[in-house]
Design an enzyme around this catalytic site. Structure first.
Site, PDB file in Angstrom:
ATOM      1  N   MET A  32     -37.404  -3.076 -67.653  1.00 46.26           N
ATOM      2  CA  MET A  32     -36.452  -2.300 -68.449  1.00 46.26           C
ATOM      3  C   MET A  32     -36.042  -1.059 -67.666  1.00 46.26           C
ATOM      4  O   MET A  32     -36.888  -0.228 -67.332  1.00 46.26           O
ATOM      5  CB  MET A  32     -37.088  -1.887 -69.793  1.00 46.26           C
ATOM      6  CG  MET A  32     -37.332  -3.057 -70.736  1.00 46.26           C
ATOM      7  SD  MET A  32     -38.268  -2.558 -72.208  1.00 46.26           S
ATOM      8  CE  MET A  32     -39.944  -2.472 -71.538  1.00 46.26           C
ATOM      9  N   THR A  33     -34.759  -0.953 -67.350  1.00 47.21           N
ATOM     10  CA  THR A  33     -34.263   0.181 -66.589  1.00 47.21           C
ATOM     11  C   THR A  33     -34.484   1.471 -67.357  1.00 47.21           C
ATOM     12  O   THR A  33     -34.071   1.595 -68.510  1.00 47.21           O
ATOM     13  CB  THR A  33     -32.768   0.012 -66.274  1.00 47.21           C
ATOM     14  OG1 THR A  33     -32.604  -1.167 -65.487  1.00 47.21           O
ATOM     15  CG2 THR A  33     -32.229   1.202 -65.508  1.00 47.21           C
ATOM     16  N   GLY A  65     -35.886  -2.635 -62.763  1.00 48.96           N
ATOM     17  CA  GLY A  65     -35.185  -3.037 -61.562  1.00 48.96           C
ATOM     18  C   GLY A  65     -35.205  -1.942 -60.518  1.00 48.96           C
ATOM     19  O   GLY A  65     -34.995  -0.765 -60.817  1.00 48.96           O
ATOM     20  N   GLN A 108     -39.481  -5.541 -59.602  1.00 44.60           N
ATOM     21  CA  GLN A 108     -38.280  -6.364 -59.694  1.00 44.60           C
ATOM     22  C   GLN A 108     -37.282  -5.853 -58.659  1.00 44.60           C
ATOM     23  O   GLN A 108     -36.884  -4.687 -58.690  1.00 44.60           O
ATOM     24  CB  GLN A 108     -37.659  -6.305 -61.084  1.00 44.60           C
ATOM     25  CG  GLN A 108     -36.501  -7.301 -61.230  1.00 44.60           C
ATOM     26  CD  GLN A 108     -35.735  -7.137 -62.525  1.00 44.60           C
ATOM     27  OE1 GLN A 108     -35.047  -6.139 -62.717  1.00 44.60           O
ATOM     28  NE2 GLN A 108     -35.850  -8.118 -63.411  1.00 44.60           N
ATOM     29  N   HIS A 175     -34.345 -10.388 -59.039  1.00 42.50           N
ATOM     30  CA  HIS A 175     -33.449 -10.300 -60.202  1.00 42.50           C
ATOM     31  C   HIS A 175     -32.206 -11.157 -59.933  1.00 42.50           C
ATOM     32  O   HIS A 175     -31.329 -10.773 -59.179  1.00 42.50           O
ATOM     33  CB  HIS A 175     -33.059  -8.846 -60.435  1.00 42.50           C
ATOM     34  CG  HIS A 175     -32.472  -8.570 -61.791  1.00 42.50           C
ATOM     35  ND1 HIS A 175     -31.943  -9.555 -62.602  1.00 42.50           N
ATOM     36  CD2 HIS A 175     -32.339  -7.415 -62.498  1.00 42.50           C
ATOM     37  CE1 HIS A 175     -31.508  -9.017 -63.732  1.00 42.50           C
ATOM     38  NE2 HIS A 175     -31.734  -7.720 -63.692  1.00 42.50           N
ATOM     39  N   HIS A 178     -28.244 -11.737 -65.626  1.00 49.72           N
ATOM     40  CA  HIS A 178     -27.476 -10.724 -66.361  1.00 49.72           C
ATOM     41  C   HIS A 178     -26.171 -10.286 -65.715  1.00 49.72           C
ATOM     42  O   HIS A 178     -25.654  -9.218 -66.009  1.00 49.72           O
ATOM     43  CB  HIS A 178     -28.357  -9.492 -66.617  1.00 49.72           C
ATOM     44  CG  HIS A 178     -29.626  -9.811 -67.324  1.00 49.72           C
ATOM     45  ND1 HIS A 178     -30.672  -8.934 -67.408  1.00 49.72           N
ATOM     46  CD2 HIS A 178     -30.026 -10.930 -67.987  1.00 49.72           C
ATOM     47  CE1 HIS A 178     -31.678  -9.480 -68.075  1.00 49.72           C
ATOM     48  NE2 HIS A 178     -31.292 -10.708 -68.446  1.00 49.72           N
ATOM     49  N   TYR A 180     -25.597  -9.668 -62.444  1.00 50.21           N
ATOM     50  CA  TYR A 180     -25.725  -8.893 -61.217  1.00 50.21           C
ATOM     51  C   TYR A 180     -25.503  -9.804 -60.007  1.00 50.21           C
ATOM     52  O   TYR A 180     -25.122 -10.960 -60.153  1.00 50.21           O
ATOM     53  CB  TYR A 180     -27.074  -8.170 -61.192  1.00 50.21           C
ATOM     54  CG  TYR A 180     -27.210  -7.162 -62.312  1.00 50.21           C
ATOM     55  CD1 TYR A 180     -26.353  -6.070 -62.389  1.00 50.21           C
ATOM     56  CD2 TYR A 180     -28.153  -7.321 -63.321  1.00 50.21           C
ATOM     57  CE1 TYR A 180     -26.440  -5.148 -63.430  1.00 50.21           C
ATOM     58  CE2 TYR A 180     -28.266  -6.410 -64.363  1.00 50.21           C
ATOM     59  CZ  TYR A 180     -27.400  -5.326 -64.417  1.00 50.21           C
ATOM     60  OH  TYR A 180     -27.487  -4.423 -65.456  1.00 50.21           O
TER      61      TYR A 180
END
Length: 371
Positions: A32-33, A65, A108, A175, A178, A180
């Site tokens: 979770m950023t 991340g 991550q 990652h 989502h 990216y």
């Protein structure tokens, strides 16, 4: 029916292995950023944030991340980076703190691709890079990547993975979800390339598979590689990489062959079936198709979509009977918990210790601090 304390403890407390790593239980902290790392350097507050959750029983922590060493990888100077002497020294202390608390931890590794806007920190002069110059919305405005760009990004992931092993982490997560960069190559909506990195489903996996292979070569054979992927994108919730199990198998097989040990199948609600005609969710299909360790995720312990949390909405507590059912049937192997752990560092201890009545609803105010 609410899960009995003994059933929750019995099913979630079983150890499992990912390549050379033994995870003491089935609970994972989802990435979770948080944006609490000025200059990209995680400090003592970040180390305490993760170690508190390890001390309370989280078996495996996947960090927020972290940007790999490519100037176009990120868009904030407060998001941690996984390159640079000071940044890696900070991360070494985080890993040490988590291990001292009895947990395991993987970073991550992240490149945001066309989500980046020109002029954003930490490297304002860096362009926005993507497979075809298209954002997830379909708008143009990014630079299509050359072979040299692709090689540089592959190298950056490999270097960060090697650094993770060197400074004491237990594995890495790539990652690929989502919307990216890696996901932009996987998805037909953003990948219009006509070279080896574009085309059909399998061809679109080439970039991600080359990153996995480079990471595999850069670390020890027993060092676990996790790969996070999703159907949905942050700006396209209804997007899908695969419409059928056969299409999903075509995407996952090259990644598994390249060296992925575990797939982290990101969904917004873990209890929803992925394809018609089966109750399996995305993680369930992932394990069935690849035989690899599968991590399920998506509103675990809460009844409400996490996206709404960023708009200030809370979420009530939700039972986990159906989650335990899937674990008991061995449809997936591990369960990643996001907002519930953000809200309550003691979530794992409460669930494993039969203290479910103490679980708290999610309050979006939890985003504003590292508690």
């Amino acid at each position: 029916m609410t899960a009995t304390p003994s059933r929750s403890a019995e099913i979630l407390s079983r150890p499992t292995t990912i390549n050379g790593l033994t995870v003491p239980n089935r609970i994972v902290m989802a990435p979770m950023t948080r944006m609490f790392s000025p200059g990209g350097i995680p400090g003592e507050d970040v180390a305490s944030y993760y170690s508190r959750r390890a001390a309370a029983g989280v078996g495996l922590i996947v960090t927020e991340g972290t940007y790999v060493g490519h100037d176009s990888a990120g868009q904030s100077d407060s998001v941690p980076r996984f390159h640079g002497e000071e940044q890696l020294a900070g991360w070494a202390k985080v890993a040490e703190a988590v291990h001292a608390a009895g947990g395991a931890i993987v970073p991550q590794l992240w490149h945001i691709g066309t989500v980046r806007n020109q002029g954003e920190a930490p490297y304002p002069d860096a362009p926005s890079h993507g497979p075809s110059g298209l954002r997830v919305t379909g708008a143009e405005g990014a630079t299509p990547m050359t072979q040299a760009d692709i090689d540089a990004v592959i190298g950056a992931f490999a270097e960060s993975a090697a650094a993770a092993e060197r400074i004491g982490f237990d594995g890495v997560e790539i990652h690929g979800a989502h919307g990216y960069l890696l996901d932009q190559f996987l998805w037909a909506g953003t990948n219009r390339r006509t070279d080896a990195y574009g085309g059909d489903l399998v061809a679109r996996t080439t970039f991600a598979a080359e990153i996995v292979a480079a990471v595999r070569e850069a670390v020890s054979p027993e060092f676990p590689i996790l790969f996070r992927y999703s159907q949905w994108k942050q700006e396209a919730y209804d997007a899908r990489l695969a419409e059928t199990p056969e299409e999903l198998e075509a995407i996952l097989t090259p990644l598994a062959a390249a060296g992925v040990d575990a797939f982290h199948a990101s969904t917004r609600r873990y209890w929803l079936p992925e394809f018609e005609g089966s109750d399996l969710n995305l993680a369930g299909w992932t394990k069935k198709l690849t035989g690899k360790t599968a991590i399920t995720v998506g509103s675990v312990g809460l009844d409400g979509d996490f996206i709404r949390g960023f708009a200030g909405e809370g979420s009530p507590v939700r039972g986990i009977d159906d989650l335990l059912d899937g674990l008991e049937r061995e449809e997936y192997d591990l369960v990643a918990v996001g907002r519930a752990l953000l809200q309550d560092p003691e979530w794992a201890a409460k669930v494993l210790g039969g203290r479910g009545e103490e679980l708290r609803p999610y309050d979006a105010a939890a985003l504003r601090s590292l508690s």
